[in-house]
Structures are given as structure tokens and as C-alpha cells.
Design an enzyme around this catalytic site. Structure first.
Site, mmCIF file in Angstrom:
data_model
loop_
_atom_site.group_PDB
_atom_site.id
_atom_site.type_symbol
_atom_site.label_atom_id
_atom_site.label_comp_id
_atom_site.label_asym_id
_atom_site.label_seq_id
_atom_site.Cartn_x
_atom_site.Cartn_y
_atom_site.Cartn_z
ATOM 1 C CE1 TYR A 58 -3.175 -2.902 0.114
ATOM 2 C CE2 TYR A 58 -3.840 -2.234 2.302
ATOM 3 C CZ TYR A 58 -3.979 -3.060 1.202
ATOM 4 O OH TYR A 58 -4.945 -4.047 1.205
ATOM 5 N N PRO A 233 -16.444 -3.198 0.952
ATOM 6 C CG PRO A 233 -16.916 -2.234 3.026
ATOM 7 C CD PRO A 233 -15.783 -2.769 2.198
HETATM 8 P P1 NDP Z 1 -14.700 0.443 0.171
HETATM 9 O O1 NDP Z 1 -15.231 -0.408 -0.925
HETATM 10 O O2 NDP Z 1 -15.603 0.635 1.334
HETATM 11 O O3 NDP Z 1 -14.273 1.849 -0.472
HETATM 12 C C1 NDP Z 1 -13.763 2.850 0.346
HETATM 13 C C2 NDP Z 1 -13.859 4.188 -0.345
HETATM 14 O O4 NDP Z 1 -15.221 4.547 -0.589
HETATM 15 C C3 NDP Z 1 -13.323 5.303 0.545
HETATM 16 O O5 NDP Z 1 -11.928 5.411 0.522
HETATM 17 C C4 NDP Z 1 -14.036 6.512 -0.016
HETATM 18 O O6 NDP Z 1 -13.392 6.876 -1.241
HETATM 19 C C5 NDP Z 1 -15.416 5.928 -0.327
HETATM 20 N N1 NDP Z 1 -16.335 6.041 0.831
HETATM 21 C C6 NDP Z 1 -16.331 5.299 1.985
HETATM 22 N N2 NDP Z 1 -17.334 5.686 2.793
HETATM 23 C C7 NDP Z 1 -17.999 6.670 2.149
HETATM 24 C C8 NDP Z 1 -19.120 7.454 2.476
HETATM 25 N N3 NDP Z 1 -19.777 7.295 3.618
HETATM 26 N N4 NDP Z 1 -19.520 8.393 1.582
HETATM 27 C C9 NDP Z 1 -18.869 8.579 0.406
HETATM 28 N N5 NDP Z 1 -17.795 7.876 0.045
HETATM 29 C C10 NDP Z 1 -17.354 6.910 0.907
HETATM 30 O O7 NDP Z 1 -13.368 -0.168 0.785
HETATM 31 P P2 NDP Z 1 -11.876 -0.322 0.180
HETATM 32 O O8 NDP Z 1 -11.923 -0.674 -1.250
HETATM 33 O O9 NDP Z 1 -11.067 0.850 0.611
HETATM 34 O O10 NDP Z 1 -11.394 -1.598 0.991
HETATM 35 C C11 NDP Z 1 -11.336 -1.507 2.413
HETATM 36 C C12 NDP Z 1 -10.042 -2.071 2.920
HETATM 37 O O11 NDP Z 1 -9.982 -3.461 2.627
HETATM 38 C C13 NDP Z 1 -8.766 -1.493 2.302
HETATM 39 O O12 NDP Z 1 -8.392 -0.271 2.882
HETATM 40 C C14 NDP Z 1 -7.785 -2.600 2.592
HETATM 41 O O13 NDP Z 1 -7.314 -2.488 3.923
HETATM 42 C C15 NDP Z 1 -8.633 -3.852 2.443
HETATM 43 N N6 NDP Z 1 -8.463 -4.458 1.103
HETATM 44 C C16 NDP Z 1 -7.888 -5.705 1.012
HETATM 45 C C17 NDP Z 1 -7.653 -6.277 -0.209
HETATM 46 C C18 NDP Z 1 -7.026 -7.607 -0.302
HETATM 47 O O14 NDP Z 1 -6.634 -8.020 -1.392
HETATM 48 N N7 NDP Z 1 -6.902 -8.354 0.768
HETATM 49 C C19 NDP Z 1 -7.994 -5.584 -1.479
HETATM 50 C C20 NDP Z 1 -8.652 -4.316 -1.273
HETATM 51 C C21 NDP Z 1 -8.873 -3.794 -0.033
HETATM 52 P P3 NDP Z 1 -13.366 8.369 -1.836
HETATM 53 O O15 NDP Z 1 -13.870 9.322 -0.797
HETATM 54 O O16 NDP Z 1 -11.942 8.593 -2.202
HETATM 55 O O17 NDP Z 1 -14.243 8.311 -3.059
#
Ligand code: NDP
Length: 355
Positions: A58, A233
């Protein structure tokens, strides 16, 4: 602070995890400032979230550095929170990646240096060695199987993770994006040679990505006690509905290195998803919550999922997303049916057991 966070064992391990975790992908060390990262981490910890998820890859190690610096400044007891990191993509050199013994050991030690910690609680194999590596701007979640030449050195992997645990550098190990067959192979090898088996698999899980978590992982829980942590999620933010009218300037899809996400949103499939999201937003409205909260609550409603890893780019988002825990109880069986009708993607033979 009154908090809706709950705790449960991760699979059949004794580790007590909060039902939501905070992830650092894209955000820590890259998209957001260190001050914002600290504000988010503090809100998470004070709300009762006890799992913080990161990876060596990351922000090319910067996410671990930022997380480590904040943890150092805080006076939280090390025993009161769980740090998970992932090993696979370390550095540029041929010897700095993959799941060979050398990189598992050196990679984890480098992660500990960046985190300024003596140990992590769970070290994950960030992908299976038998998958085709994704390059450049390709969708990093692609899990296309190698057509030929599958090399899966499972004994070497299990021995290396057992070693790092025995050294005290990690408490447990887990897998990320491994197939059920690969996880079973690791388990069998561990049992055969008296080594340590993985306790958890990290998988993508959301409205549009269900098959693995609903069909494959429950069986592994029953057979070997494997836990399930799920990620994305909100499908990288798509499930908030923020991309309905295009790509907002301040959003993940607008980030230069996330052009794969933009392409996904603007594709025909992406447009079909937006239509479904408009219908799901009506259900969210009836439940008096946001679409994002409905999406997170829907993940938490699946009792095969012990921990949903959230990602946020500011503390307001985190506050809003945590409130999703209060929505879980509002998803009745009739609401579930309405959601299923809109999604139309319930896996055949899935076992989505509801809380
Ligand atoms: P999400 O699918 O929940 O996306 C998160 C993004 O959505 C945020 O960074 C933000 O982006 C936007 N968001 C979140 N909440 C809100 C809200 N209330 N209103 C508006 N926009 C919102 O999760 P991630 O894809 O970030 O995955 C979560 C975690 O899972 C990662 O940080 C990582 O630790 C883990 N992960 C693990 C993987 C693996 O291969 N094992 C792969 C991917 C993730 P923005 O504001 O920039 O638009």
C-alpha cells in the site's frame, strides 16, 4: 463513547475482532494527509474498532509508515488493538516479491520496521502464487487463473509463515484472494508436517461480488474453522451512489492511479450497476439510512462474515459508515428479499446465513 461495534472470534481462532475494521489501502500515505489519517484512526479506535489493516504494497510502504507513526504517537496499549499486514509485492527486485521463504521473512521484517512494531497480529499472503500477477493499471482484483504452469509451492509457504510466527513476528497468518482449494492445500500441509495453518481468508464482498464468500468460505469454516474478513464493502465507493452522474473530482475514481476504477464505472456493466443502485437507494430511503450504510449493513448481516474492512478518505465518512451497524437490525427478511430481487445475483447453492 457509546458505540454499535461488536466483537466476535475470527473463525474458530481465539482472536476477538471488531465486526468492522479500518483499512489503509489508497488512503494512508497517499490520498490523504497524515493529519487526516490520525483523525480517522483515532475515531476508529475510540469507537471500538480494534483491527487496522495494511499491506507492504500500500502506497509502496508509506501506508505502513504513516500507520506506524500514528500508533507511536498514541498511548494505546499494544495489546488493545490488532494490526494486520500483507506480504507479496515488496520491492522492484525479483527477490523482493512473491511467496517464497526469502520474501515472506524479509518482507515481514521490513513491514515491522516501517510499522515500528515488534509484531503484527495477522500476516496475510496477499495473493496466491498460482494467480497471474496483475501489472500497471489493470484491475488489481483480477483473479484469472494461470492457464498453464501453475506453481503453488504450498509447503514452502506454510513453513515460512510458521517460521515467522515462531519467531514472534506475527501471532497468526491468513490468506487473501486464495481459492478454497489452495486454502485446503495449505491446511493439509500444515496438518501433515505439524506446521501452523492459516486462520482467516480476506475476500472481496459486496452487493456485486458474492460467490466466494457465500458459496466457498462457509464450507471452510465448517471443515477447518477458517475465519472470513471481507473488503471493499462499497466496491471502492461505487455503492455510495456518488458515481451516478459521473466522476466527482474528489473521489477514488478521479485519482490518477485508479483509472481502472473509472473505466469500470463508465463501462456498460457499470451503468447497469448504477440502475440497480438507484433502486436500492429507494430501499435505503425507506430504512432511513444512506445507500452506503445499507451496503455495509448488508455485508454485516451475513453471519459467515466476522469482520468487514472499511475504507474511508475522511473521518466524516468513517462516522457515517460506523452508523451502518445500527441498520443491520432493520434489514428484515422481507427487505432482504427486495434486495435480492433488485440484485438478481444470488449465487446458486450459496449459504448466506442471516443474523
Ligand atoms: P470500500 O469499498 O468501502 O471503499 C472505500 C472508499 O469509498 C473510501 O476510501 C471513499 O473513497 C469511499 N467512501 C467510503 N465511505 C464513504 C461514504 N460514507 N460516503 C462517500 N464515500 C465513501 O473499501 P476499500 O476498497 O477501501 O477496501 C477496504 C479495505 O480493505 C482497504 O483499505 C484494505 O485495507 C482492504 N483491502 C484488502 C484487499 C485484499 O486483497 N486483501 C484488497 C482491497 C482492499 P473516496 O472518498 O476517495 O471516493
Amino acid at each position: 463513547m457509546s458505540t454499535p461495534i461488536q466483537y466476535q472470534n475470527l473463525g474458530k481462532s481465539g482472536l476477538r475482532v471488531s465486526n468492522v475494521a479500518l483499512g489503509t489501502w489508497i488512503t494512508f500515505g497517499s490520498q490523504i494527509t497524515e493529519e487526516m489519517a490520525e483523525e480517522i484512526l483515532t475515531l476508529a479506535y475510540e469507537s471500538g474498532i480494534n483491527v487496522f489493516d495494511t499491506a507492504e504494497v500500500y502506497a509502496a510502504g508509506k501506508a505502513e509508515i504513516v500507520l506506524g507513526k500514528i500508533l507511536k504517537r498514541k498511548t494505546w496499549r499494544r495489546s488493545s488493538y490488532i494490526i494486520t499486514t500483507k506480504i507479496y509485492w515488496g520491492g522492484k527486485a525479483e527477490t523482493e516479491k512473491g511467496l517464497n521463504r526469502k520474501h515472506i521473512i524479509e518482507g515481514l521484517r521490513s513491514s515491522l520496521d516501517r510499522l515500528q512494531l515488534d509484531y503484527v497480529d495477522i500476516v496475510f499472503a496477499n495473493k496466491s502464487d498460482s494467480l497471474i500477477p496483475t501489472e500497471g493499471k489493470a484491475d488489481p482484483f483480477s483473479t484469472t487463473s494461470a492457464a498453464s504452469g501453475r506453481i503453488f509451492r504450498v509447503e514452502e509457504i506454510v513453513r515460512a509463515f510458521t517460521y515467522v510466527i515462531n519467531q514472534g513476528w506475527a501471532m497468526y497468518w491468513g490468506t487473501s484472494r486464495w481459492s478454497a482449494t489452495e486454502i485446503m492445500e495449505a491446511y493439509s500441509v500444515a496438518r501433515q508436517f505439524n506446521l501452523i495453518p492459516p486462520i482467516v481468508e480476506q475476500s472481496e464482498y459486496n452487493f456485486f461480488q458474492r460467490e466466494k464468500v457465500e458459496c466457498q468460505l462457509p464450507e471452510l469454516y465448517h471443515k477447518i474453522g477458517l475465519g472470513t474478513m471481507t473488503w471493499s464493502p462499497l466496491a471502492c465507493g461505487i455503492l455510495t451512489g456518488k458515481y451516478e452522474d459521473g466522476i466527482p473530482v474528489h473521489s477514488r475514481a478521479a485519482l490518477k492511479h485508479c483509472s481502472w476504477l473509472k473505466e469500470k464505472i463508465l463501462s456498460e456493466d457499470g451503468k447497469r450497476q448504477q440502475q440497480k443502485l438507484r433502486e436500492l437507494a429507494l430501499i435505503a430511503g425507506r430504512l432511513k439510512c444512506s445507500l452506503a450504510q445499507l451496503a455495509i449493513a448488508w455485508c454485516l448481516k451475513n453471519e459467515n462474515v466476522q469482520c468487514v474492512v472499511l475504507g474511508v478518505s475522511n473521518s466524516d465518512q468513517l462516522y457515517q459508515d460506523i452508523q451502518a451497524l445500527k441498520v443491520v437490525a432493520r434489514i428484515s427478511s422481507s427487505i432482504t428479499l427486495q434486495i435480492e430481487k433488485i440484485l438478481g445475483n444470488a449465487p446458486i447453492n450459496g449459504s448466506r446465513i442471516e443474523k
